[in-house]
Design a protein around this motif. Structure first.
Motif: not given
Ligand code: KG4
Ligand code: ZN
Length: 330
Positions: A63-68
């Motif tokens: 989720l962090a890598a997707a910015g979500l």
């Protein structure tokens, strides 16, 4: 629509985020190789426990890598099987809880359908109909894909899967687990014609595979001659596997009159197999595609894609969804 996918069928804890336009926003794979390496193979109980530790952080990392964050996710996809039941249950329970709390759909995905979908990650576009070789640690199969989601198994493994043979030969030679990547690395310095290991063609027309006899031949060779010429043994063993995988894939393509062949699964990361399949397919006038190596070994991006290929917007939440250990027919 943004989909979170979770994969935990064996010894990789993986999570990915993909949009319904098939844009991959994040793919995180956490391998447990270090834990199982000392035992020379995956220890199911240890794998389950490690998945329990890993699953939260891996999903958070995706989720962090997707910015979500979780509120941005519209559906959850998860591998239901085949695989290790304890490991699968960790992923499914996590996915189920998440979908339940958020009130979003839960999409169960077959691991082999995931591997098949992964061919869409190839740099070259895939055309259908296509014959796809799936070669992994648990399976070796030839699949006729009329379209991406309409698949028929046309060849299966009668004993050890190709990846399993690589791993067992690695063990015989005292290499680190998993044997596949180690053998392909050592084979680069070896002579593929040094040892004439048998090719298991089975019946002349058979599309099925058998690698346990080859594994036994390597064990006998090492018992009689020692394993010091490891590079030559690795290159010769690898050649015996690759030749059978390639020729049976081409035989299937001819028989089913398809202009396109593809490969998926961990063994499809093998450089010699990729090179041989590409060369032989070209000579036969066939198109050939294979995903980048990171998408051949287990990952959650392929689970996301398989879910999206089948998702028709009507999937609901099934609290009774369960895992399964064995593939139907592969
Ligand atoms: O698809 P995968 O990651 O997991 C399963 O679904 O089984 O495949 C893992 C298998 C292991 O047996 C591993 O040794 C093999 O793929 N593998 C390779 C290579 N990289 C991974 N086999 C041969 N050459 C490689 N470079
Ligand atoms: Zn797999």
């Amino acid at each position: 629509m943004r989909l979170l996918a979770i994969e935990s069928s064996c010894d990789e804890t993986a999570a990915a985020v993909m949009t319904d336009r098939r844009e991959l926003l994040a793919s995180i794979v956490n391998s447990q190789v270090d834990i199982h390496g000392v035992y020379g193979g995956v220890v199911p109980e240890l794998a389950s426990r490690k998945h329990v530790e890993n699953i939260g952080p891996v999903v958070a990392a995706a989720l962090a890598a997707a910015g979500l964050d979780l509120d941005d996710i519209d559906a959850v996809a998860v591998t239901r099987g085949p695989g290790l039941v304890g490991s699968l249950l960790v992923g499914l329970s996590f996915a189920k809880a998440l979908a339940y709390v958020k009130g979003i759909p839960l999409i169960g995905v077959d691991h082999m359908a995931g591997h098949l979908a992964s061919i869409e990650f190839s740099e070259q576009p895939v055309s259908y109909p296509c014959v796809t070789l799936i070669a992994s640690g648990g399976h070796t199969a030839l699949v006729h894909q009329r379209i991406a989601t309409e698949t028929t198994v046309i060849g299966r493994c009668l004993d050890d899967a190709a990846g399993e043979a690589f791993d067992k030969v690695g063990k015989i030679l005292g290499l680190d687990y998993p044997g596949g990547p180690e053998i392909s690395r050592l084979a680069r310095a070896g002579d593929p014609a040094a040892v004439a290991f048998p090719r298991a063609w089975l019946d002349r027309d058979s599309l099925d595979f058998s690698f346990s006899g080859l594994k036994t031949a390597v064990a006998l060779h090492v018992a009689n001659h020692g394993g010091s010429a490891a590079a030559d043994i690795c290159a010769s063993f690898q050649e015996a596997v690759v030749e059978v995988l390639v020729e049976k894939t081409l035989l299937a393509a001819r028989r089913f009159r398809v202009p396109q062949v593809a490969m998926a699964g961990g063994v499809a990361a093998n450089p010699r197999l990729r090179q041989m399949m590409a060369a032989r397919a070209e000579r036969e006038g066939l198109r050939f595609t294979v995903p980048p190596a990171d998408f051949c070994t287990d990952n959650a991006a392929m689970i996301a894609l398989a879910a999206l290929l089948r998702h028709d917007g009507t999937d609901s939440f099934d609290i009774g969804m369960d895992v399964y250990s064995r593939a139907a027919g592969v």
